[in-house]
Write a protein that holds these residues in place. Structure first.
Motif, PDB file in Angstrom:
ATOM      1  N   PRO A 185       0.814  -1.220   0.000  1.00 31.50           N
ATOM      2  CA  PRO A 185       0.000   0.000   0.000  1.00 31.50           C
ATOM      3  C   PRO A 185       0.847   1.270   0.000  1.00 31.50           C
ATOM      4  N   GLY A 186       0.340   2.268  -0.687  1.00 32.35           N
ATOM      5  CA  GLY A 186       1.026   3.550  -0.693  1.00 32.35           C
ATOM      6  C   GLY A 186       1.085   4.195   0.676  1.00 32.35           C
ATOM      7  N   GLU A 187       0.126   3.812   1.557  1.00 34.94           N
ATOM      8  CA  GLU A 187       0.100   4.384   2.907  1.00 34.94           C
ATOM      9  C   GLU A 187       1.240   3.882   3.775  1.00 34.94           C
ATOM     10  N   VAL A 189       4.196   4.501   4.267  1.00 34.73           N
ATOM     11  CA  VAL A 189       5.166   5.551   3.943  1.00 34.73           C
ATOM     12  C   VAL A 189       6.551   5.223   4.484  1.00 34.73           C
ATOM     13  N   LEU A 190       6.621   4.734   5.706  1.00 29.81           N
ATOM     14  CA  LEU A 190       7.917   4.442   6.316  1.00 29.81           C
ATOM     15  C   LEU A 190       8.670   3.381   5.509  1.00 29.81           C
ATOM     16  N   LEU A 191       7.958   2.399   4.998  1.00 27.99           N
ATOM     17  CA  LEU A 191       8.587   1.347   4.209  1.00 27.99           C
ATOM     18  C   LEU A 191       9.126   1.888   2.897  1.00 27.99           C
ATOM     19  N   HIS A 192       8.300   2.667   2.212  1.00 20.65           N
ATOM     20  CA  HIS A 192       8.728   3.217   0.913  1.00 20.65           C
ATOM     21  C   HIS A 192       9.914   4.166   1.079  1.00 20.65           C
ATOM     22  N   GLU A 193       9.949   4.903   2.166  1.00 21.51           N
ATOM     23  CA  GLU A 193      11.078   5.812   2.390  1.00 21.51           C
ATOM     24  C   GLU A 193      12.349   5.054   2.741  1.00 21.51           C
ATOM     25  N   ALA A 194      12.210   3.930   3.451  1.00 18.89           N
ATOM     26  CA  ALA A 194      13.389   3.189   3.900  1.00 18.89           C
ATOM     27  C   ALA A 194      14.076   2.454   2.751  1.00 18.89           C
ATOM     28  N   LEU A 195      13.286   1.748   1.933  1.00 19.81           N
ATOM     29  CA  LEU A 195      13.834   0.991   0.804  1.00 19.81           C
ATOM     30  C   LEU A 195      12.976   1.261  -0.427  1.00 19.81           C
ATOM     31  N   PRO A 196      13.250   2.345  -1.133  1.00 22.04           N
ATOM     32  CA  PRO A 196      12.368   2.751  -2.238  1.00 22.04           C
ATOM     33  C   PRO A 196      12.495   1.885  -3.493  1.00 22.04           C
ATOM     34  N   ARG A 197      13.602   1.151  -3.671  1.00 16.22           N
ATOM     35  CA  ARG A 197      13.790   0.346  -4.893  1.00 16.22           C
ATOM     36  C   ARG A 197      14.143  -1.093  -4.489  1.00 16.22           C
ATOM     37  N   PRO A 198      13.177  -1.840  -4.010  1.00 11.43           N
ATOM     38  CA  PRO A 198      13.465  -3.191  -3.499  1.00 11.43           C
ATOM     39  C   PRO A 198      13.611  -4.219  -4.610  1.00 11.43           C
ATOM     40  N   ASP A 199      14.365  -5.257  -4.324  1.00 11.46           N
ATOM     41  CA  ASP A 199      14.441  -6.419  -5.209  1.00 11.46           C
ATOM     42  C   ASP A 199      13.320  -7.408  -4.903  1.00 11.46           C
ATOM     43  N   ASP A 275      19.494  -5.715   2.685  1.00 13.52           N
ATOM     44  CA  ASP A 275      18.765  -4.839   3.604  1.00 13.52           C
ATOM     45  C   ASP A 275      17.310  -5.300   3.606  1.00 13.52           C
ATOM     46  N   PHE A 276      16.745  -5.405   4.806  1.00 10.98           N
ATOM     47  CA  PHE A 276      15.393  -5.937   4.953  1.00 10.98           C
ATOM     48  C   PHE A 276      14.550  -4.993   5.793  1.00 10.98           C
ATOM     49  N   ARG A 277      13.306  -4.741   5.335  1.00 11.93           N
ATOM     50  CA  ARG A 277      12.357  -3.960   6.113  1.00 11.93           C
ATOM     51  C   ARG A 277      10.969  -4.598   5.999  1.00 11.93           C
ATOM     52  N   ALA A 278      10.238  -4.600   7.102  1.00  9.52           N
ATOM     53  CA  ALA A 278       8.851  -5.079   7.112  1.00  9.52           C
ATOM     54  C   ALA A 278       7.985  -4.003   7.750  1.00  9.52           C
ATOM     55  N   SER A 279       6.879  -3.725   7.122  1.00 14.21           N
ATOM     56  CA  SER A 279       5.934  -2.715   7.601  1.00 14.21           C
ATOM     57  C   SER A 279       4.676  -3.396   8.118  1.00 14.21           C
ATOM     58  N   VAL A 280       4.215  -2.956   9.276  1.00 14.48           N
ATOM     59  CA  VAL A 280       2.918  -3.383   9.797  1.00 14.48           C
ATOM     60  C   VAL A 280       2.029  -2.142   9.814  1.00 14.48           C
ATOM     61  N   LEU A 281       1.035  -2.147   8.938  1.00  9.91           N
ATOM     62  CA  LEU A 281       0.154  -0.993   8.755  1.00  9.91           C
ATOM     63  C   LEU A 281      -1.257  -1.375   9.195  1.00  9.91           C
ATOM     64  N   VAL A 282      -1.844  -0.546  10.046  1.00 11.93           N
ATOM     65  CA  VAL A 282      -3.186  -0.811  10.556  1.00 11.93           C
ATOM     66  C   VAL A 282      -4.103   0.329  10.153  1.00 11.93           C
ATOM     67  N   SER A 283      -5.244  -0.014   9.556  1.00 12.37           N
ATOM     68  CA  SER A 283      -6.238   0.997   9.186  1.00 12.37           C
ATOM     69  C   SER A 283      -7.597   0.543   9.680  1.00 12.37           C
ATOM     70  N   THR A 290      -8.127  -3.396   9.342  1.00 13.13           N
ATOM     71  CA  THR A 290      -7.309  -4.111   8.374  1.00 13.13           C
ATOM     72  C   THR A 290      -5.842  -3.999   8.765  1.00 13.13           C
ATOM     73  N   VAL A 291      -5.175  -5.129   8.815  1.00 13.94           N
ATOM     74  CA  VAL A 291      -3.752  -5.185   9.144  1.00 13.94           C
ATOM     75  C   VAL A 291      -3.005  -5.689   7.917  1.00 13.94           C
ATOM     76  N   THR A 292      -2.021  -4.925   7.465  1.00 13.40           N
ATOM     77  CA  THR A 292      -1.253  -5.280   6.273  1.00 13.40           C
ATOM     78  C   THR A 292       0.226  -5.378   6.625  1.00 13.40           C
ATOM     79  N   VAL A 293       0.820  -6.510   6.316  1.00 12.44           N
ATOM     80  CA  VAL A 293       2.256  -6.717   6.507  1.00 12.44           C
ATOM     81  C   VAL A 293       2.919  -6.676   5.133  1.00 12.44           C
ATOM     82  N   SER A 294       3.806  -5.714   4.941  1.00 14.04           N
ATOM     83  CA  SER A 294       4.499  -5.538   3.658  1.00 14.04           C
ATOM     84  C   SER A 294       6.000  -5.723   3.872  1.00 14.04           C
ATOM     85  N   THR A 295       6.655  -6.282   2.860  1.00 10.70           N
ATOM     86  CA  THR A 295       8.092  -6.546   2.947  1.00 10.70           C
ATOM     87  C   THR A 295       8.819  -5.938   1.761  1.00 10.70           C
TER      88      THR A 295
END
Length: 351
Positions: A185-187, A189-199, A275-283, A290-295
Motif C-alpha cells: 500500500p502507498g500508505e 510511507v515508512l517502508l517506501h522511504e526506507a527501501l524505495p527500490r526493493p528487489d 537490507d530488509f524492512r517489514a511494515s505493519v500498517l493498521v487501518s 485491516t492489518v497489512t504486513v508488507s516486505t
C-alpha cells in the motif's frame, strides 16, 4: 440465577458511557469479534441496516434473543430475554461513577432458566457468556487505556463450542484468519522511504472485526515476535543452511523496530548480504480493522541475490502463517482463564 461481571476503569463515567452507547452499532468498540454480533432489527420502512439503541428495539446476538426495556444514554442498558430461548429475565449494562476520573462498567444477568436451558446453561452457555463478558470488558479497558492488564483467556470448552458453531455454519476457517495477498500500500510511507527500490516486494492483509486492538506495535509483536512453531523451525533451518555461504545467522534483532508512526511500525535490519524492512500498517473503518504486513528487501551482493531467489519461494507461506496466527489470537484468546486475577476483575457470581 444471577451472573455478574464488572471492571473498574480509570476513566470518567461519561467517556465509558459513550462506548456503551455504541453497543450494537456498526462501529461497536465493545462486542468481541469471535461471536455473532449484537444487533437490533430496524423498524418497518427503515433504510438503515440496524436499529439504534432505544426502548422497544428487538434483536440479540446469535440464538440469544431479547428486546430493550430500559435505556439511559451513557448510563444503563437493560434488555429482557425472549422466553422462547429458555431464559426468563434481564441482562443489564451499567456505568457507575466511582470518582471524577474513574468508574465501573458492570453487566448483570438475573432470571430463571427453563426447558433445555436448565441443562445448556451449566453445560455450555454460562462458560460462553463468561468469556464474552470478560472479553467485552477487555475491549472497554483497551479503549480507555490503550492496553489490557490481564487479557481474558478462553477455556478449551469455549474454543470447542466456537469451532463447532463455525463448522455448523459451514465456516471452517474463522473470518479473522483469511489472509490474502495485495499490493504494497502507498500508505506504508515508512517502508517506501526506507527501501524505495526493493528487489523483493510483497504484502499480505487480513481483516478483523471491531473490538480487536488496532495499535501497530501490538500487531508487530504478535506477527514477528510470536510466530507459529513451524516458522521458528524454518528460521533454525535457514540459519543452518546459509552459514556455509558466509551469510550471518538471523536472530530477533532482524525484527527490531526502526521507526513508527500512528498507523505504521517499521521493522528490519541491514546485513552484509541484504537490507530488509517489514511494515505493519493498521487501518480502521466503522466496521472493521485491516492489518497489512508488507516486505521490502534489497540485495547487496551476489550471495544476497541468490538468497532472495530462494527466500521468495517460502516467504509468502511464512508471512501468511504469522499474520493468520496473530489475527486468530487477537480475535479469540485461546487458553484457560487465569483464576488468580485480582484487582479490577471480579468472577461471575451465582447460578
Amino acid at each position: 440465577m444471577e451472573n455478574t461481571h464488572e471492571r473498574a476503569l480509570p476513566a470518567p463515567a461519561a467517556e465509558v458511557g459513550r462506548l456503551l452507547d455504541r453497543l450494537a452499532s456498526a462501529d461497536d468498540p465493545l462486542w468481541p469479534s469471535p461471536w455473532p454480533p449484537m444487533r437490533f432489527t430496524p423498524p418497518p420502512g427503515s433504510t438503515t441496516p440496524d436499529r439504534p439503541l432505544q426502548v422497544g428495539a428487538d434483536g440479540g446476538h446469535g440464538a440469544i434473543r431479547y428486546h430493550v426495556t430500559a435505556y439511559q444514554p451513557g448510563r444503563l442498558l437493560e434488555c429482557t430475554t425472549h422466553p422462547r430461548i429458555g431464559l426468563t429475565g434481564t441482562h443489564t449494562f451499567e456505568v457507575l461513577p466511582t470518582g471524577d476520573d474513574s468508574c465501573v462498567l458492570r453487566h448483570r444477568i438475573t432470571g430463571r432458566a427453563h426447558g433445555r436451558m436448565r441443562v445448556l446453561w451449566p453445560l455450555a452457555v454460562r462458560a460462553c457468556h463468561d468469556a464474552v463478558l470478560e472479553h467485552l470488558l477487555d475491549n472497554a479497558e483497551r479503549a480507555v487505556t490503550g492496553a489490557v492488564a490481564h487479557p481474558v483467556r478462553y477455556p478449551l470448552r469455549v474454543r470447542l463450542i466456537l469451532a463447532l458453531s463455525r463448522a455448523a455454519d459451514h465456516e471452517p476457517e474463522a473470518a479473522t484468519s483469511r489472509v490474502r495477498s495485495c499490493g504494497v500500500p502507498g500508505e506504508a510511507v515508512l517502508l517506501h522511504e526506507a527501501l524505495p527500490r526493493p528487489d523483493l516486494a510483497d504484502a499480505y492483509t487480513v481483516t478483523v472485526a471491531p473490538g480487536v486492538g488496532w495499535d501497530p506495535e501490538d500487531w508487530a509483536d504478535a506477527v514477528f515476535r510470536d510466530p507459529p512453531p513451524v516458522v521458528n523451525g524454518l528460521f533454525r533451518l535457514r540459519n543452518a543452511l546459509v552459514a556455509p555461504f558466509g551469510i550471518a545467522p538471523g536472530d530477533r534483532s532482524a525484527f527490531g523496530t526502526v521507526a513508527r508512526s500512528e498507523r505504521e511500525v517499521l521493522l528490519g535490519t541491514d546485513a552484509g548480504h541484504l537490507d530488509f524492512r517489514a511494515s505493519v500498517l493498521v487501518s480502521s473503518t466503522h466496521d472493521c480493522t485491516t492489518v497489512t504486513v508488507s516486505t521490502h528487501a534489497t540485495a547487496r551482493s551476489r550471495a544476497g541475490r541468490a538468497y532472495l531467489s530462494v527466500v521468495e519461494l517460502a516467504h509468502p507461506a511464512v508471512v501468511k502463517a504469522m499474520l493468520r496466527r496473530a489475527a486468530g489470537k487477537a480475535s479469540m484468546p485461546d487458553h484457560h482463564p487465569d483464576t488468580s486475577r485480582g484487582g479490577s476483575r471480579s468472577p461471575a457470581v451465582g447460578s
